[in-house]
Design a protein around this motif. Structure first.
Motif, short mmCIF file in Angstrom:
data_model
loop_
_atom_site.label_atom_id
_atom_site.label_comp_id
_atom_site.label_asym_id
_atom_site.label_seq_id
_atom_site.Cartn_x
_atom_site.Cartn_y
_atom_site.Cartn_z
N SER A 95 38.22 43.72 44.24
CA SER A 95 38.63 43.61 45.66
C SER A 95 39.12 42.21 46.03
O SER A 95 39.71 42.02 47.09
CB SER A 95 37.44 43.98 46.55
OG SER A 95 36.47 42.93 46.54
N VAL A 96 38.83 41.21 45.17
CA VAL A 96 39.19 39.83 45.53
C VAL A 96 40.54 39.48 44.90
O VAL A 96 40.67 39.45 43.67
CB VAL A 96 38.11 38.83 45.03
CG1 VAL A 96 38.42 37.42 45.54
CG2 VAL A 96 36.74 39.26 45.47
N TYR A 104 33.60 44.60 43.31
CA TYR A 104 33.80 43.36 44.08
C TYR A 104 34.91 42.51 43.45
O TYR A 104 35.83 42.05 44.12
CB TYR A 104 32.48 42.57 44.15
CG TYR A 104 32.70 41.15 44.61
CD1 TYR A 104 33.09 40.88 45.92
CD2 TYR A 104 32.56 40.08 43.73
CE1 TYR A 104 33.33 39.59 46.34
CE2 TYR A 104 32.79 38.78 44.14
CZ TYR A 104 33.18 38.54 45.44
OH TYR A 104 33.45 37.26 45.84
N TRP A 105 34.81 42.33 42.13
CA TRP A 105 35.84 41.54 41.43
C TRP A 105 37.23 42.11 41.70
O TRP A 105 38.19 41.38 41.92
CB TRP A 105 35.57 41.53 39.92
CG TRP A 105 34.46 40.62 39.51
CD1 TRP A 105 33.83 39.68 40.26
CD2 TRP A 105 33.84 40.57 38.20
NE1 TRP A 105 32.85 39.05 39.53
CE2 TRP A 105 32.84 39.58 38.27
CE3 TRP A 105 34.04 41.27 37.03
CZ2 TRP A 105 32.04 39.26 37.17
CZ3 TRP A 105 33.24 40.96 35.93
CH2 TRP A 105 32.25 39.96 36.01
N GLU A 134 29.05 47.73 40.90
CA GLU A 134 29.30 47.06 42.18
C GLU A 134 29.98 45.71 41.96
O GLU A 134 30.86 45.31 42.72
CB GLU A 134 27.98 46.87 42.95
CG GLU A 134 27.48 48.15 43.59
CD GLU A 134 26.08 48.05 44.18
OE1 GLU A 134 25.62 49.05 44.74
OE2 GLU A 134 25.44 46.97 44.06
N THR A 135 29.56 45.03 40.90
CA THR A 135 30.18 43.72 40.60
C THR A 135 31.65 43.90 40.22
O THR A 135 32.53 43.16 40.69
CB THR A 135 29.40 43.02 39.46
OG1 THR A 135 28.05 42.87 39.89
CG2 THR A 135 29.99 41.65 39.14
N TYR A 141 39.56 37.52 39.84
CA TYR A 141 38.69 37.68 38.67
C TYR A 141 39.44 38.48 37.61
O TYR A 141 39.96 39.57 37.89
CB TYR A 141 37.42 38.45 39.04
CG TYR A 141 36.46 37.68 39.90
CD1 TYR A 141 35.44 36.92 39.34
CD2 TYR A 141 36.57 37.71 41.29
CE1 TYR A 141 34.55 36.21 40.13
CE2 TYR A 141 35.68 37.00 42.10
CZ TYR A 141 34.67 36.26 41.51
OH TYR A 141 33.79 35.56 42.29
N GLN A 163 24.48 47.96 39.56
CA GLN A 163 24.82 46.56 39.85
C GLN A 163 26.10 46.15 39.13
O GLN A 163 26.94 45.44 39.68
CB GLN A 163 23.67 45.64 39.40
CG GLN A 163 22.44 45.73 40.27
CD GLN A 163 21.28 44.94 39.65
OE1 GLN A 163 21.05 44.98 38.44
NE2 GLN A 163 20.55 44.22 40.48
#
Ligand code: ACO
Length: 157
Positions: free
Chosen positions: A48-49, A45-46, A41-42, A61, A38
């Motif tokens: 990718s933004v 994600y961070w 994955e977080t 982020y 997890q």
């Protein structure tokens, strides 16, 4: 002018920081049973933004850590960059989840981390940087150059 103790440094949060960061965040609040998957994955994600600032793509982020001479994460915190419509589609920085390990508090690490994240936000182009905190931390943030402004409210399930 405060400086980091010898051997300490500030860098972006990395996947290998999982255990240290989870431990450090426990001084702030309940972390829960976050698994390594997890966490990774977080982080992905961070990463990718992003948002466009001029010709550059910059991360939304910006999670950072303070690492001691032995490579242990001893403090952590994030600044999020938000693109708004107001202020000519201006940028606002949001400082979040600041935590300094219990045995490392009082060494100016929190202050240096806040200064680092605040500078990062302003260098990215933010016209202001804001945060929410408990009354007991107001004095700390004032020492970091912040001032009391507005009222924090929340709505929880
Ligand atoms: N109230 C008043 N002054 C304070 C406080 C406080 N709660 N905490 C530190 N200070 C002062 C210090 O005395 C120091 O003053 P000086 O320069 O005159 O000596 C100055 O602020 C800088 O202190 P640091 O040593 O950098 O503080 P530290 O590294 O211990 O970090 C922090 C402070 C982040 C509040 C830490 O105690 C902590 O992790 N607390 C638990 C988690 C927490 O509450 N985090 C903040 C959540 S709010 C958010 O995330 C936006």
């Amino acid at each position: 002018m405060p400086v980091l103790p010898p051997g300490y440094s500030i860098r972006r949060l990395q996947a290998r920081d999982f255990e240290d960061v989870v431990e450090t965040l426990k001084v702030l609040t309940v972390v829960g049973d976050v698994t390594r998957t997890q966490f990774e994955e977080t982080l992905a994600y961070w990463k990718s933004v992003t948002l466009k600032v001029g010709a550059h793509s910059v991360p939304t982020y910006n999670p950072h850590v303070v690492v001691n001479a032995g490579g242990r994460v001893v403090a952590t915190g994030t600044v999020l960059i938000e693109r708004k419509i107001i202020r000519n589609c201006g940028l606002v920085g949001h400082v979040e989840d600041i935590a300094v390990a219990k045995d490392q508090q009082g060494k100016q690490l929190g202050l240096l981390l806040i200064q680092y994240l605040t500078d990062l936000a302003h260098e990215t182009g933010c016209y202001k940087v804001i945060l929410d905190c408990d009354e007991k931390n107001v004095g700390f943030y004032e020492k970091c150059g912040y001032r009391r402004c507005g009222v924090e409210m929340d709505h929880r399930l």
